[in-house]
Design an enzyme around this catalytic site. Structure first.
Site, PDB file in Angstrom:
ATOM      1  N   TYR A 150      -2.490 -13.365 102.232  1.00  0.00           N
ATOM      2  CA  TYR A 150      -2.340 -11.887 102.574  1.00  0.00           C
ATOM      3  C   TYR A 150      -1.365 -11.359 101.924  1.00  0.00           C
ATOM      4  O   TYR A 150      -1.221 -10.082 101.874  1.00  0.00           O
ATOM      5  CB  TYR A 150      -2.328 -11.737 104.155  1.00  0.00           C
ATOM      6  CG  TYR A 150      -3.732 -12.456 104.954  1.00  0.00           C
ATOM      7  CD1 TYR A 150      -4.954 -12.732 104.185  1.00  0.00           C
ATOM      8  CD2 TYR A 150      -3.708 -12.119 106.229  1.00  0.00           C
ATOM      9  CE1 TYR A 150      -5.835 -13.247 105.101  1.00  0.00           C
ATOM     10  CE2 TYR A 150      -4.782 -12.762 106.997  1.00  0.00           C
ATOM     11  CZ  TYR A 150      -5.840 -12.980 106.362  1.00  0.00           C
ATOM     12  OH  TYR A 150      -7.191 -13.536 107.015  1.00  0.00           O
TER      13      TYR A 150
ATOM     14  N   ILE B  83      -9.977 -10.707 116.485  1.00  0.00           N
ATOM     15  CA  ILE B  83      -8.516 -10.193 115.837  1.00  0.00           C
ATOM     16  C   ILE B  83      -9.017  -8.921 114.974  1.00  0.00           C
ATOM     17  O   ILE B  83      -8.800  -8.926 113.485  1.00  0.00           O
ATOM     18  CB  ILE B  83      -7.855 -11.475 114.945  1.00  0.00           C
ATOM     19  CG1 ILE B  83      -8.869 -11.844 114.239  1.00  0.00           C
ATOM     20  CG2 ILE B  83      -7.216 -12.371 115.835  1.00  0.00           C
ATOM     21  CD1 ILE B  83      -8.244 -12.880 112.939  1.00  0.00           C
TER      22      ILE B  83
END
Length: 272
Positions: A39, A213
């Site tokens: 990420y 999430i």
């Protein structure tokens, strides 16, 4: 260990956006934060955790090793440095690619050393999942996978049940698919409970036993995503939601993709 049922995901977030989103989430009661090497926002997540002023032990942090560092014995330590933490609560293998057996052995070693408190796998499937479960010394406590009402991962849960492995759902809203979010059953239940369609879907996840999430950089959405613990869906309503299952996936794993991931070199320390 205990893991919060709901957290903030940071997939596709640039560093500044990730830092702001995590800071907003932590200030609104979230205690689970999910990131990954790939990420490229671990340093930003670490800053947000530090800036929150919360005790480290109150925040559950999960990250993921990328296939290109599976064989690197320093990969876990490097992740801890980027996050600026002494340990990670949960560390995943991100993809069933490359030398994942060596990668998992490194996670098992870090687990025994206390550098990570729980071990997970992400996106494993079919024969690779079967082989993994047969060979792992320490069975994974969590598996992260795309899950939502259009694809509730019923068969996968049956496979994982003997090991006590929990599902952490990414793309919990079907990658924002309007057809999913606007299914008539969610609109009907939203009107009944005074909630949004998104909140109904997130509540469904909780009652399905999923760890969820949802990712958002919008402060209003971050707050509303967490406002799902003051009501419960009935068994009849859960059964009605089950009928929307289309076995529709928004990410379909395959060997070609995974082979590409295994050679996708990135400098994870080159983060802002």
């Amino acid at each position: 260990m205990k893991i919060p049922k709901l957290g903030i995901g940071t997939f596709l977030m640039k560093p500044d956006d990730a830092q702001k989103a995590v800071e907003e989430a932590l200030s609104n009661g979230y205690r689970l934060v999910d990131t990954a090497n790939a990420y490229m926002n671990e340093k930003a997540v670490g800053r947000a955790i530090k800036n929150s002023g919360l005790p480290r032990e109150e925040i559950f942090v999960s990250s993921k090793l990328w296939p290109t560092v599976y064989e690197d014995e320093n990969a876990v330590d490097d992740t801890l440095k980027r996050l600026n933490v002494d340990y990670v609560d949960l560390m995943f293998l991100h993809q069933p690619a490359g030398n994942w057996e060596a990668g998992y052995k490194n996670l098992e070693k870090a687990y025994k050393e206390g550098k990570i408190k729980a071990i997970g796998i992400s996106n494993f499937h079919d024969e690779k999942l079967t082989k993994f479960l047969e060979r792992a010394e320490i069975k994974p406590q969590v598996m992260q996978v795309g899950a939502h009402p259009y694809c509730p991962q019923t068969e996968l849960k049956k496979t994982l049940k003997p090991y006590g492995t929990r599902i952490m759902a990414w793309y919990p809203l079907g990658h924002g698919d309007k057809s999913l979010i606007q299914e008539p059953i969610f609109t009907k239940l939203a009107e009944k409970y005074g909630k949004s369609n998104v909140q109904i879907i997130l509540r469904w996840h909780i009652q399905e036993g999923n760890i969820v999430i949802p990712g958002s950089t919008n402060p209003t959405h971050i707050k509303s995503n967490a406002d799902i613990f003051d009501f419960s869906l009935t068994d009849e309503e859960m059964a009605e939601i089950a009928k929307v299952n289309k076995n529709k996936r928004y990410y379909i794993p395959d060997d070609a993709k995974e082979e590409a991931y295994a050679s996708m070199e990135m400098d994870f320390d080159d983060q802002k």
